[in-house]
Design an enzyme around this catalytic site. Structure first.
Site, mmCIF file in Angstrom:
data_model
loop_
_atom_site.group_PDB
_atom_site.id
_atom_site.type_symbol
_atom_site.label_atom_id
_atom_site.label_comp_id
_atom_site.label_asym_id
_atom_site.label_seq_id
_atom_site.Cartn_x
_atom_site.Cartn_y
_atom_site.Cartn_z
ATOM 1 N N HIS A 299 68.908 -45.653 -29.721
ATOM 2 C CA HIS A 299 69.504 -44.615 -29.037
ATOM 3 C C HIS A 299 70.793 -44.859 -28.480
ATOM 4 C CE1 HIS A 299 68.539 -40.396 -26.935
ATOM 5 N NE2 HIS A 299 70.067 -40.694 -26.997
ATOM 6 N N LEU B 70 78.106 -43.485 -30.743
ATOM 7 C CA LEU B 70 79.023 -44.327 -30.962
ATOM 8 C C LEU B 70 80.534 -43.465 -31.102
ATOM 9 C CD1 LEU B 70 77.756 -47.122 -33.592
ATOM 10 C CD2 LEU B 70 78.113 -47.259 -31.248
ATOM 11 N N ARG B 71 80.220 -42.222 -31.126
ATOM 12 C CA ARG B 71 81.444 -41.275 -31.007
ATOM 13 C C ARG B 71 82.434 -41.069 -32.188
ATOM 14 N NH1 ARG B 71 78.610 -38.796 -27.157
ATOM 15 N NH2 ARG B 71 78.884 -39.411 -25.289
ATOM 16 N N HIS C 147 64.700 -41.225 -24.437
ATOM 17 C CA HIS C 147 65.099 -41.066 -22.863
ATOM 18 C C HIS C 147 63.916 -40.104 -22.159
ATOM 19 C CE1 HIS C 147 66.894 -37.519 -24.039
ATOM 20 N NE2 HIS C 147 68.101 -37.956 -24.535
ATOM 21 N N ASP D 81 70.664 -45.130 -24.614
ATOM 22 C CA ASP D 81 71.461 -43.861 -24.502
ATOM 23 C C ASP D 81 72.693 -44.170 -24.350
ATOM 24 O OD1 ASP D 81 72.069 -41.266 -24.624
ATOM 25 O OD2 ASP D 81 70.667 -40.582 -23.125
ATOM 26 N N HIS E 40 82.261 -41.660 -22.442
ATOM 27 C CA HIS E 40 83.167 -40.751 -22.140
ATOM 28 C C HIS E 40 84.647 -41.212 -21.658
ATOM 29 C CE1 HIS E 40 80.187 -37.672 -22.979
ATOM 30 N NE2 HIS E 40 79.246 -38.259 -22.075
ATOM 31 N N PHE F 144 77.826 -35.195 -19.468
ATOM 32 C CA PHE F 144 76.466 -36.066 -19.034
ATOM 33 C C PHE F 144 76.574 -37.649 -19.711
ATOM 34 C CE2 PHE F 144 74.505 -31.914 -18.704
ATOM 35 C CZ PHE F 144 73.750 -31.692 -17.633
ATOM 36 N N GLY F 145 76.355 -38.785 -19.257
ATOM 37 C CA GLY F 145 76.065 -39.908 -19.912
ATOM 38 C C GLY F 145 76.711 -41.029 -19.318
HETATM 39 ZN ZN LIG Z 1 69.529 -36.952 -25.439
#
Ligand SMILES: [Zn+2]
Length: 425
Positions: free
Chosen positions: A62, A65-66, A234, A306, A310, A324-325
């Site tokens: 998970h 890689l954008r 997750h 995950d 950003h 988020f992240g």
């Molecule tokens: Zn998710």
């Protein structure tokens, strides 16, 4: 050819923990034998793994890689470089790119870019619905043909039970796992962290644990109805884990993953610092303790990062407004060693399984150190000391709550298809 010698080989698939040498051909493992027994031609490259653990190649099931579309946050090149440095030999990338990976041409683009610019294997995950909008089912069969390993609308859940049923029916016939970002969006609407004493104290909108577990329950029921392979991404809540445990006891094809941040941090750790904002949010202490139990007893199948980069301009804003992240590749192994192994919760072998054979099984693959297997190995030190400086990361982003943390244990070499993709200096 590459000879890995003097290492401690740990292979959960065969329950091997022994002093073995491993000879790699270009693509495959050629020979595995007791230390010193493999005779190689002069000029064969040798890696001395004395004092190190030689494991099957770690798989991250998970990650984001954008690319395509958000290259200012990450690219396949920078993301896979960061993955290699974290010890991962293969990364599954979620489809929430721009455009969404909901058709074979985007899948092929990702695989082509990975071939040209990637440091490790990239296994794309296709969207479940067109544009991940939750309306029409995506072209799953064509994407499978192009190379996806699973489907998901990650970032959000598959919108309705009806669509989830349709996707599962379809994926069952294609033998693809359906990876669910389990979230009841009506319960989670507007929330930026877990609901509880801390969210009240901080004055931030919280979502209850049930925002996750309600959706897990829905999908477990649908997995039973359709016979599909369901994988919960997750997983963070005790109640969700109980659903998975129940499903497994019934013989359903349900698996789940847990992230390092969810087994390390809890909602009480959250401050107004947006680096503590992720989805699902950091959970309560009792959830975290349940995850540790699930990781130990086999209910949890895989550790997944995950990894969610950003760029600073997006993430360095007020908690409410930040996306988020957090980053995940660099800190996964050291956090697992610290929180799971040295704390006495898990054996080192079980930890290795959660990075290798566990995620492989979710994907219907195998990961082991044996002749004929892919020449992917993760060589790590359980006790090398270092300090995480996020500015050193090959990732384009800097969003980690673990920046500056002192760690014990790190990847020393990452070998993909017989080639050294990363080697610590
Ligand atoms: Zn998710």
């Amino acid at each position: 050819m590459l000879l890995i010698k003097n290492g401690r080989v740990m292979d959960p698939a065969s329950n091997t923990d022994a002093a073995l040498d491993v000879l790699l051909d270009v693509e495959k493992i050629k020979e595995v034998a007791p230390a010193g027994k493999i005779v190689v031609a002069a000029g064969t490259e040798v890696f001395d793994a004395a004092g190190l653990i030689v494991a099957p190649g770690f798989i991250d099931i998970h990650a984001h890689l954008r690319e395509p579309g958000q290259e200012s946050s990450e690219t396949i090149e920078t993301g896979t470089k960061a993955a290699a440095r974290g010890g991962f030999t293969a990364v599954c990338c979620m489809p929430n790119t721009k455009p969404v990976n909901d058709n074979a041409s985007v899948t092929r683009f990702i695989l082509d870019r990975a071939k040209v610019t990637g440091s490790v294997r990239v296994w794309p995950i296709g969207a479940a619905s067109v544009g991940s909008k939750g309306e029409a089912i995506a072209e799953i069969a064509a994407m499978k043909e192009a190379g996806i390993v699973a489907v998901s609308d990650d970032g959000k859940p598959i919108a309705t039970a009806k669509l989830a049923r349709q996707v599962m029916d379809y994926c069952r016939s294609l033998d693809l796992p359906v990876i669910e970002h389990a979230e009841d969006v009506s319960l989670a609407a507007g929330a930026v962290m877990r609901e509880g004493v801390t969210s009240t104290r901080l004055g931030l909108r919280g979502m209850p644990a049930a925002a996750e577990s309600v959706c897990v329950a829905r999908d477990v029921q649908l997995s039973e109805l359709t016979g599909a392979r369901l994988h919960i991404a997750h997983l963070s809540a005790k109640a969700s884990l109980e659903q998975v445990r129940w499903a497994k006891s019934r013989g359903l094809r349900v698996t789940c993953e847990v992230t390092p941040h969810h087994f390390t941090l809890i909602d009480e750790d959250v401050t107004y610092d947006s680096r503590f904002k992720m989805n699902p949010p950091l959970a309560a202490r009792e959830d975290r303790n349940a995850l540790l139990e699930g990781l130990a007893d086999g209910t949890v199948d895989a550790i997944a990062t995950d990894h969610a980069p950003h760029e600073p301009a997006l993430k360095d804003v007020e908690f409410d407004r930040a996306p988020f992240g957090i980053l995940g590749f660099a800190t996964a192994l050291p956090l697992a060693l610290e929180q799971l192994v040295r704390s006495g919760q898990l054996s080192l072998m079980r930890m290795v399984e959660l990075f290798t054979q566990g995620p492989a099984r979710v994907l219907g693959m195998e990961r082991r150190i044996a002749p004929g297997q892919p020449a992917d190995l993760t060589i790590f030190s359980p006790d090398r000391e270092w300090t995480y400086d996020v500015n050193d990361s090959p990732s384009k982003s800097r969003n980690s709550p673990f920046d500056g943390r002192k760690f014990k244990g790190a990847a020393v070499a990452t070998i993909v298809a017989g080639r050294v993709a990363y080697r610590a200096s």
